[in-house]
Design an enzyme around this catalytic site. Structure first.
Site, PDB file in Angstrom:
ATOM      1  N   MET A 183      11.583  24.869   1.033  1.00 12.57           N
ATOM      2  CA  MET A 183      10.793  23.981   0.183  1.00 12.57           C
ATOM      3  C   MET A 183      11.659  23.164  -0.764  1.00 12.57           C
ATOM      4  O   MET A 183      11.412  21.966  -0.972  1.00 12.57           O
ATOM      5  CB  MET A 183       9.781  24.793  -0.624  1.00 12.57           C
ATOM      6  CG  MET A 183       8.875  23.941  -1.505  1.00 12.57           C
ATOM      7  SD  MET A 183       7.709  24.905  -2.487  1.00 12.57           S
ATOM      8  CE  MET A 183       6.613  25.519  -1.217  1.00 12.57           C
TER       9      MET A 183
ATOM     10  N   ARG B 186     -10.965   0.174  14.702  1.00  9.00           N
ATOM     11  CA  ARG B 186     -10.851   0.994  13.510  1.00  9.00           C
ATOM     12  C   ARG B 186     -11.832   0.455  12.475  1.00  9.00           C
ATOM     13  O   ARG B 186     -12.943   0.957  12.359  1.00  9.00           O
ATOM     14  CB  ARG B 186      -9.398   0.981  13.011  1.00  9.00           C
ATOM     15  CG  ARG B 186      -9.066   2.022  11.964  1.00  9.00           C
ATOM     16  CD  ARG B 186      -7.578   2.073  11.669  1.00  9.00           C
ATOM     17  NE  ARG B 186      -7.027   0.787  11.248  1.00  9.00           N
ATOM     18  CZ  ARG B 186      -5.784   0.627  10.814  1.00  9.00           C
ATOM     19  NH1 ARG B 186      -4.953   1.656  10.770  1.00  9.00           N
ATOM     20  NH2 ARG B 186      -5.354  -0.561  10.433  1.00  9.00           N
TER      21      ARG B 186
ATOM     22  N   LYS C 290       0.839  -1.202   0.000  1.00 11.62           N
ATOM     23  CA  LYS C 290       0.000   0.000   0.000  1.00 11.62           C
ATOM     24  C   LYS C 290       0.873   1.251   0.000  1.00 11.62           C
ATOM     25  O   LYS C 290       2.079   1.178   0.243  1.00 11.62           O
ATOM     26  CB  LYS C 290      -0.934  -0.001   1.217  1.00 11.62           C
ATOM     27  CG  LYS C 290      -0.222   0.007   2.562  1.00 11.62           C
ATOM     28  CD  LYS C 290      -1.224  -0.066   3.708  1.00 11.62           C
ATOM     29  CE  LYS C 290      -0.496  -0.062   5.051  1.00 11.62           C
ATOM     30  NZ  LYS C 290      -1.431  -0.042   6.192  1.00 11.62           N
TER      31      LYS C 290
ATOM     32  N   TYR D 251      15.788  31.370   6.014  1.00  9.26           N
ATOM     33  CA  TYR D 251      14.685  32.126   6.608  1.00  9.26           C
ATOM     34  C   TYR D 251      14.785  32.189   8.133  1.00  9.26           C
ATOM     35  O   TYR D 251      15.275  31.264   8.784  1.00  9.26           O
ATOM     36  CB  TYR D 251      13.346  31.472   6.241  1.00  9.26           C
ATOM     37  CG  TYR D 251      13.037  31.445   4.774  1.00  9.26           C
ATOM     38  CD1 TYR D 251      12.861  32.619   4.053  1.00  9.26           C
ATOM     39  CD2 TYR D 251      12.907  30.232   4.107  1.00  9.26           C
ATOM     40  CE1 TYR D 251      12.562  32.585   2.695  1.00  9.26           C
ATOM     41  CE2 TYR D 251      12.605  30.187   2.754  1.00  9.26           C
ATOM     42  CZ  TYR D 251      12.438  31.367   2.051  1.00  9.26           C
ATOM     43  OH  TYR D 251      12.144  31.338   0.714  1.00  9.26           O
TER      44      TYR D 251
END
Length: 372
Positions: free
Chosen positions: A313, A136, A34, A265
Site C-alpha cells: 500500500m 452511451r 475532467k 508479502y
C-alpha cells in the site's frame, strides 16, 4: 512534505496546447480538464492554459461539481458539462453560468422548471449530444434532427453547440469512426439546409485531432493529448507532445539480504544471491498498482533497477545489487533523466491499459508540484 511527488511541467502543457492549436487552426479549442485535469490538478492546469496569449475558447468537464470548481478558480470561459443533467442540482447551471448537455425532452422540462423556480431571467445556453454510434449518452442520430428542430422553437434556449463522440478514432482501423463522422455530417447538413441554428459544431477528440482532420468542424476537444500522450499506439505522431507529469521519490532505506531471502508479502521475490534492497515510500495507495509487482523499474543515479517483491500500500522495493545507493537518493518512477526515460506507455505495457488510467490514478495523497 512527502518525499514522493508528482511533478507537473506546465511548460510542457502549454507546448502541447500550442502544437495542437497549430494542427487544428482555424478551429477553436475546448480544453478537456475532467477528472482533475486527468490527475494533473484542474485549477493549476486551467490557469496555466489561460496564461497563454491564445487561450482555450471553451473548457469541458465530466461533472457539474468539476465545473463549479473551475468557476471558483476564476475561469471565465464557457464551460460545458458532459454529464446528463438528470441527477444534477440544476440550479447550479444558472448560478455558475455553465452549459448543460441535453439529449432528451425530459432535459428540457427539467431546465425549464428549474429556470422558473430560480427566477433565472436569461436564455439558457445548451449543447446537444448526438449519439452516432458510441451508444452511451446522446440522442440517436436518427432522431436528432426532429429533437434539435423542436429545441429551436423553445424560446428559453440558445443552441450554443452540437457535438458527438467517436468510439474508434484512436484505433488502427477507424472505419467505424468514419461512419460516425458521415452520420454526423449528414445531420449537420440537414439542419443547415433548414436554417436551424447549430452553434459550435464539435466532434474531434484527441484521436480524431491526430487522425481525422475532416472532423475538426468549428472546435475540437483535446483531452489526453494536452497532457503529453497520444491516445493509443495506433495514431500517427503528427503533433509533438511532451508528457506533463513525472513521479519522483527518494530512497527511504537500504537493506542487505542474503541469497535465498525473500522480499515483501507472499514471498514472490527470492534473492538468487546476496544483494541490497532499496525501499521507496510509494505504493498502490499512491497509484502504483500491485500488478506492477516484479515487472516494473525505476531510475536511480542514472541507472535502471528492477522493482522486486509485492507492491504494498505504501512502499515498493528495488533490487540495487551491490551498487552504492544512499538514503535520500532521487528515484524516478515516471519521467526522464539525462540518459533514461520511464514513460506512461511503459506502465501501460505492464498493466495492459492506456495513459489516461495511469495519470488519473495517481492519488490525491501524492503532492503535486508545479514547474514552468
Amino acid at each position: 512534505m512527502r518525499a514522493s511527488l508528482a511533478i507537473i511541467n506546465l511548460s510542457n502543457l502549454k507546448k502541447n496546447f500550442s502544437n495542437i492549436r497549430k494542427k487544428v487552426f482555424p478551429a477553436k479549442i475546448m480544453a478537456v480538464v475532467k477528472a482533475d485535469a486527468y490527475g494533473h490538478g484542474v485549477s493549476e492546469v486551467a490557469k496555466s492554459l489561460n496564461s497563454l496569449e491564445k487561450k482555450p475558447e471553451y473548457f469541458a468537464v465530466a461533472l457539474l461539481d468539476e465545473a463549479i470548481e473551475l468557476r471558483k478558480a476564476g475561469i471565465k470561459q464557457p464551460i460545458l458539462v458532459f454529464d446528463s443533467i438528470a441527477n444534477s442540482e440544476i440550479e447550479n447551471y444558472f448560478k455558475y453560468n455553465l452549459i448543460p448537455t441535453v439529449f432528451t425532452k425530459n432535459d428540457i422540462v427539467l431546465l425549464k422548471s428549474s429556470k422558473q423556480k430560480t427566477g433565472f431571467n436569461k436564455k439558457i445556453f445548451i449543447h446537444v449530444k448526438v449519439d452516432t454510434g458510441m451508444n452511451r449518452l446522446g440522442i440517436n442520430y436518427n432522431d436528432a434532427f426532429e429533437f434539435i428542430e423542436y429545441l429551436s422553437y423553445q424560446k428559453e434556449f440558445i443552441i450554443d453547440g452540437i457535438y458527438t463522440h467517436f468510439a474508434t478514432s484512436d484505433v488502427y482501423n477507424n472505419t467505424f469512426a468514419k461512419l460516425q463522422l458521415k452520420r454526423f455530417k449528414e445531420l449537420i447538413d440537414r439542419l443547415r439546409k433548414k436554417n436551424i441554428s447549430t452553434g459550435m459544431i464539435h466532434a474531434a477528440n484527441s484521436g480524431a485531432i491526430i487522425n481525422m482532420p475532416d472532423s475538426y468542424f468549428d472546435m475540437v476537444r483535446p483531452g489526453i493529448s494536452l497532457y503529453g500522450y497520444y491516445p493509443s499506439k495506433h495514431t500517427n505522431e503528427s503533433i509533438d507532445l511532451f508528457p506533463v507529469m513525472s513521479i519522483v521519490s527518494k530512497i527511504a532505506s537500504v537493506k542487505r539480504i542474503r541469497k535465498g531471502d525473500t522480499v515483501s508479502y507472499s514471498r514472490k521475490f527470492k534473492a538468487s544471491e546476496s544483494t541490497n534492497i532499496a525501499s521507496v515510500s510509494f505504493g498502490y495507495a499512491d497509484g502504483y498498482p500491485r500488478r506492477m509487482t516484479n515487472k516494473s523499474f525505476a531510475i536511480i543515479n542514472e541507472k535502471i533497477y528492477k522493482q522486486v517483491g509485492v507492491v504494498t500500500m505504501d512502499r515498493i522495493m528495488f533490487d540495487v545489487g551491490n551498487d552504492k545507493i544512499n538514503v535520500g537518493d532521487e528515484v524516478i518512477l515516471l519521467g526522464k533523466s539525462k540518459k533514461h526515460e520511464i514513460s506512461g506507455w511503459d506502465w501501460c505495457k505492464i498493466l495492459n491499459t492506456i495513459p489516461y488510467e495511469i495519470t488519473c490514478n495517481i492519488s490525491k495523497r501524492v503532492p503535486r508540484i508545479y514547474i514552468d
